[in-house]
Write a protein that holds these residues in place. Sequence first.
Motif, PDB file in Angstrom:
ATOM      1  N   HIS A  98      89.119  46.748 -68.478  1.00  0.00           N
ATOM      2  CA  HIS A  98      89.037  46.001 -67.161  1.00  0.00           C
ATOM      3  C   HIS A  98      88.985  47.002 -65.562  1.00  0.00           C
ATOM      4  O   HIS A  98      88.151  47.063 -64.862  1.00  0.00           O
ATOM      5  CB  HIS A  98      89.733  44.623 -66.957  1.00  0.00           C
ATOM      6  N   LEU A  99      89.977  47.797 -65.664  1.00  0.00           N
ATOM      7  CA  LEU A  99      90.207  48.538 -64.593  1.00  0.00           C
ATOM      8  C   LEU A  99      89.312  49.692 -64.477  1.00  0.00           C
ATOM      9  O   LEU A  99      88.561  50.166 -63.552  1.00  0.00           O
ATOM     10  CB  LEU A  99      91.758  49.289 -64.596  1.00  0.00           C
ATOM     11  N   THR A 100      88.925  50.155 -65.771  1.00  0.00           N
ATOM     12  CA  THR A 100      87.801  51.352 -65.792  1.00  0.00           C
ATOM     13  C   THR A 100      86.772  50.988 -65.350  1.00  0.00           C
ATOM     14  O   THR A 100      85.572  51.604 -64.660  1.00  0.00           O
ATOM     15  CB  THR A 100      87.920  51.772 -67.176  1.00  0.00           C
ATOM     16  N   SER A 101      86.146  49.613 -65.859  1.00  0.00           N
ATOM     17  CA  SER A 101      84.803  49.186 -65.372  1.00  0.00           C
ATOM     18  C   SER A 101      84.827  48.654 -63.924  1.00  0.00           C
ATOM     19  O   SER A 101      83.825  49.074 -63.189  1.00  0.00           O
ATOM     20  CB  SER A 101      84.684  47.778 -66.271  1.00  0.00           C
ATOM     21  N   LEU A 102      85.895  48.025 -63.365  1.00  0.00           N
ATOM     22  CA  LEU A 102      85.998  47.919 -62.119  1.00  0.00           C
ATOM     23  C   LEU A 102      85.873  49.102 -61.121  1.00  0.00           C
ATOM     24  O   LEU A 102      85.193  48.979 -60.257  1.00  0.00           O
ATOM     25  CB  LEU A 102      87.233  47.149 -61.551  1.00  0.00           C
ATOM     26  N   LYS A 103      86.615  50.110 -61.602  1.00  0.00           N
ATOM     27  CA  LYS A 103      86.612  51.338 -60.657  1.00  0.00           C
ATOM     28  C   LYS A 103      85.232  51.804 -60.605  1.00  0.00           C
ATOM     29  O   LYS A 103      84.683  52.539 -59.692  1.00  0.00           O
ATOM     30  CB  LYS A 103      87.596  52.396 -61.144  1.00  0.00           C
ATOM     31  N   LYS A 104      84.317  51.775 -61.962  1.00  0.00           N
ATOM     32  CA  LYS A 104      83.234  52.330 -61.881  1.00  0.00           C
ATOM     33  C   LYS A 104      82.154  51.552 -60.880  1.00  0.00           C
ATOM     34  O   LYS A 104      81.325  52.408 -60.519  1.00  0.00           O
ATOM     35  CB  LYS A 104      82.587  52.329 -63.204  1.00  0.00           C
ATOM     36  N   SER A 105      82.080  50.554 -61.106  1.00  0.00           N
ATOM     37  CA  SER A 105      81.300  49.736 -60.285  1.00  0.00           C
ATOM     38  C   SER A 105      81.582  49.967 -58.801  1.00  0.00           C
ATOM     39  O   SER A 105      80.607  49.962 -58.186  1.00  0.00           O
ATOM     40  CB  SER A 105      81.651  48.038 -60.371  1.00  0.00           C
ATOM     41  N   TYR A 106      82.766  49.737 -58.335  1.00  0.00           N
ATOM     42  CA  TYR A 106      83.395  50.156 -56.821  1.00  0.00           C
ATOM     43  C   TYR A 106      82.655  51.589 -56.446  1.00  0.00           C
ATOM     44  O   TYR A 106      82.235  51.619 -55.280  1.00  0.00           O
ATOM     45  CB  TYR A 106      84.514  49.663 -56.614  1.00  0.00           C
ATOM     46  N   GLN A 107      82.903  52.320 -57.420  1.00  0.00           N
ATOM     47  CA  GLN A 107      82.814  53.814 -56.949  1.00  0.00           C
ATOM     48  C   GLN A 107      81.214  53.963 -56.738  1.00  0.00           C
ATOM     49  O   GLN A 107      80.929  54.676 -55.708  1.00  0.00           O
ATOM     50  CB  GLN A 107      83.163  54.859 -58.160  1.00  0.00           C
ATOM     51  N   GLN A 108      80.476  53.233 -57.390  1.00  0.00           N
ATOM     52  CA  GLN A 108      79.119  53.372 -57.210  1.00  0.00           C
ATOM     53  C   GLN A 108      78.601  52.697 -55.831  1.00  0.00           C
ATOM     54  O   GLN A 108      77.965  53.062 -54.941  1.00  0.00           O
ATOM     55  CB  GLN A 108      78.343  52.641 -58.315  1.00  0.00           C
ATOM     56  N   ARG A 109      79.369  51.762 -55.727  1.00  0.00           N
ATOM     57  CA  ARG A 109      79.071  51.037 -54.230  1.00  0.00           C
ATOM     58  C   ARG A 109      79.727  51.997 -53.072  1.00  0.00           C
ATOM     59  O   ARG A 109      78.801  51.996 -52.009  1.00  0.00           O
ATOM     60  CB  ARG A 109      79.532  49.584 -54.148  1.00  0.00           C
ATOM     61  N   PHE A 110      80.754  52.508 -53.226  1.00  0.00           N
ATOM     62  CA  PHE A 110      81.424  53.421 -52.443  1.00  0.00           C
ATOM     63  C   PHE A 110      80.413  54.520 -52.016  1.00  0.00           C
ATOM     64  O   PHE A 110      80.221  54.790 -50.940  1.00  0.00           O
ATOM     65  CB  PHE A 110      82.855  53.867 -52.939  1.00  0.00           C
ATOM     66  N   GLU A 111      79.900  55.335 -53.063  1.00  0.00           N
ATOM     67  CA  GLU A 111      79.034  56.446 -52.799  1.00  0.00           C
ATOM     68  C   GLU A 111      77.876  56.096 -52.322  1.00  0.00           C
ATOM     69  O   GLU A 111      77.221  56.805 -51.398  1.00  0.00           O
ATOM     70  CB  GLU A 111      78.805  57.097 -54.137  1.00  0.00           C
ATOM     71  N   TYR A 112      77.359  54.867 -52.593  1.00  0.00           N
ATOM     72  CA  TYR A 112      75.932  54.441 -52.146  1.00  0.00           C
ATOM     73  C   TYR A 112      76.225  54.071 -50.491  1.00  0.00           C
ATOM     74  O   TYR A 112      75.519  54.590 -49.764  1.00  0.00           O
ATOM     75  CB  TYR A 112      75.494  53.017 -52.654  1.00  0.00           C
TER      76      TYR A 112
END
Length: 237
Positions: free
Chosen positions: A133-147
């Motif tokens: 769950h944490l790995t998936s969450l971080k991946k999703s938020y990191q994409q938003r962060f970089e965008y």
Amino acid sequence: ETKIRLYRPKLIYTMPNVQNPTGITYSKAKKRKLLGLARYYGAYILEDDSLSGLYYQSENTKPIKTYDQDERVIYILSLSKLFMPGLRLGYLLVPTELLARVRTIKHLADIATSGLIQRVYDYYLRNGLWSKHLTSLKKSYQQRFEYCQQLLEKQLGKQVSYQLPQGGLTFWLKLPAKVSAKMVAQKAKKQGVLVTPGQVFYARQADDSHLRISFAGVDEQQAKEALTILGQIIKAE
């Protein structure tokens, strides 16, 4: 240290990893220095580590509690940002001599945390679902962060400045001289864009030159529209 000498606090509250609202992360040296000051002046540190799970660098930084050899740190972790929004669940690591008093206060405050919620989280841990769950969450938020970082550079790059955070869900923007963060936030709200003026984060001598923007609850299109509007408002101001 000057503040500690002046006020002699019994408790020092800090968010050393991805601090809210600035996004600042303390270096290892500063964490150890703060711990040394607490030990020398007889204070406890209340360490809020609720956002370190959303750290986007290759290597996560360690909390102050890691270096705590003589139980000076009360470590707090909320799972509201990581497990499920609004979920009232978290935990404490408490120095032994404070444990009995903390238990009493907890009991007086709300008797007990929901047994069902605790069992759900326990299930996640025991079945290996938490790390997934944490790995998936971080991946999703990191994409938003970089965008959002790319949008900031494109839409607001010449109008605001900021220090790139190492994680978290927000950016802390410094506005141009004489531009009021409160005014910008009010005008943005009228156009459907919600941002937080920096003054709400100060106990005294409120700052009116910063904005905190959050990308947690928006998709890429919403982020683009919001930052375009924000850029227009700041430029007009």
